[in-house]
Scaffold this active site. Structure first.
Site, PDB file in Angstrom:
ATOM      1  N   CYS A 165      45.059  35.740  43.412  1.00  0.00           N
ATOM      2  CA  CYS A 165      46.195  35.706  42.483  1.00  0.00           C
ATOM      3  C   CYS A 165      47.413  36.425  43.085  1.00  0.00           C
ATOM      4  O   CYS A 165      47.397  37.653  43.257  1.00  0.00           O
ATOM      5  CB  CYS A 165      45.776  36.350  41.162  1.00  0.00           C
ATOM      6  SG  CYS A 165      47.117  36.633  40.003  1.00  0.00           S
TER       7      CYS A 165
ATOM      8  N   CYS B 264      49.093  39.055  40.815  1.00  0.00           N
ATOM      9  CA  CYS B 264      48.235  40.243  40.742  1.00  0.00           C
ATOM     10  C   CYS B 264      48.544  41.183  41.902  1.00  0.00           C
ATOM     11  O   CYS B 264      48.631  42.415  41.735  1.00  0.00           O
ATOM     12  CB  CYS B 264      46.764  39.847  40.793  1.00  0.00           C
ATOM     13  SG  CYS B 264      46.222  38.786  39.432  1.00  0.00           S
TER      14      CYS B 264
END
Length: 333
Positions: A32, A35
């Protein structure tokens, strides 16, 4: 050295929730991009605000099999997702790499964290649990104490001596005084009045899902000169009614069909005087109020005693677990 705790299993996460007043969870994945972009900011917050047993910052990698169970339990369907817990209860959620919103929420908690840190030594010595809510039994995996969701102002308890006992006592956070070595003159429990029956009406500030009720009852041991009829009993038969706009009367509670009826046996009480009552979970979804009717006690006495009540489950609505999606990237990137 990083103060952030990497969570590997639901059991580890439950332990962190039980020991720290405030817990911040970062649900992420290695694939991600958003993230990764917010990770340094999150680590900076962790360094600034982490306090032992008061504020704990955690990271939960949803690519791990055990960590997926935690994500499913809290309906995490997109990454990154940040969830903030207070006393084991979910209080805030931030979806996506939004540092401004995350910082804003944590700034509101910063004063609470600092104040708790300054008072930590005195509160932990007096209560034995650092200000945390005392529990008489372990939490079921994936669930938390949601007693903070109770609308305290709406509590009502029938057939208790209101001049001597307060219904709010049942939801006090500290350990019952009867479990402390030093006795206290303050009666932090509830006893029934004219007979063994009690009717407790508990409204909630928002809809909840109930999984378990923990009831603590610590009647004193009978002495040689004590009248056994005067010694309070533990509850035996309990009826539960859900989503009532107000408390029931005793005749009404006897006549209508309960959502669930429970018989508590002698072996159900643990060494802390607590019985964990598992509910038929499918019947306790979207609950806005609970009526707990103590029908009788476990002996021939005339009174029943309750020391603490803890409600275990989930607050708010919970969605089914779907495919995790990252927020912030366009499709195909």
């Amino acid at each position: 050295m990083s103060k952030t705790v990497e969570i590997q299993s639901p059991e580890q996460f439950s332990e962190v929730l039980s020991k720290s007043r405030i817990v911040v969870a970062d649900f992420y994945a290695n694939w991600c991009g958003p993230c990764k972009s917010i990770a340094p900011f999150y680590e900076q917050l962790s360094q600034q605000l982490s306090r032992p047993n008061i504020a704990t910052f955690t990271k939960i990698n949803t690519e791990g099999d055990r960590a997926k169970e935690i994500a499913k339990a809290y309906a995490v369907t997109s990454l990154p997702t940040f969830i903030i817990f207070r006393d084991g209860n979910k209080v805030e959620q931030v979806k996506g790499a939004d540092p401004n919103r995350l910082k804003s929420i944590l700034e509101k908690l910063a004063n609470e964290i600092e104040t708790a840190g300054e008072a930590g030594s005195s509160s932990s010595s007096s209560s034995g649990n650092g200000g945390m809510t005392w529990l008489g039994a372990d939490l079921p995996r994936g669930y938390s104490d949601i007693s903070d969701i109770i609308d305290i102002r709406g509590l009502e308890l029938l057939n208790a001596d209101s001049n001597e006992f307060s219904v709010r006592t049942l939801f006090n956070k500290p350990k019952p005084s009867s479990l402390e070595k030093s006795s206290s003159e303050n009666k932090d429990w509830v006893e029934s009045d004219t007979d063994e029956q009690l009717l407790l009406f508990t409204p909630f500030n928002s809809a909840v899902k109930l999984h378990t009720i923990q009831i603590t009852s610590l009647p004193p041991q009978a002495g040689e000169d004590d009248d056994e009829d005067e010694i309070p009993m533990r509850p035996k038969t309990i009826k539960l009614f859900t989503n009532r706009p107000h408390n029931l009367g005793f005749d009404e509670a006897d006549d209508i069909q309960p959502t669930q009826e429970i018989e508590i046996g002698e072996d159900d009480w643990n060494e802390k005087g607590t019985a964990s009552i598992s509910l038929r979970f499918v019947r306790f979804q979207n609950i806005t109020s609970l009526v707990l009717f103590v029908v009788d006690g476990d002996g021939d006495g005339e009174k029943v005693r309750l020391d603490r009540v803890r409600l275990i489950g989930e607050s708010g609505e919970k969605r089914e677990m779907g495919k995790l999606e990252k927020i912030g990237d366009e499709p195909g990137e």
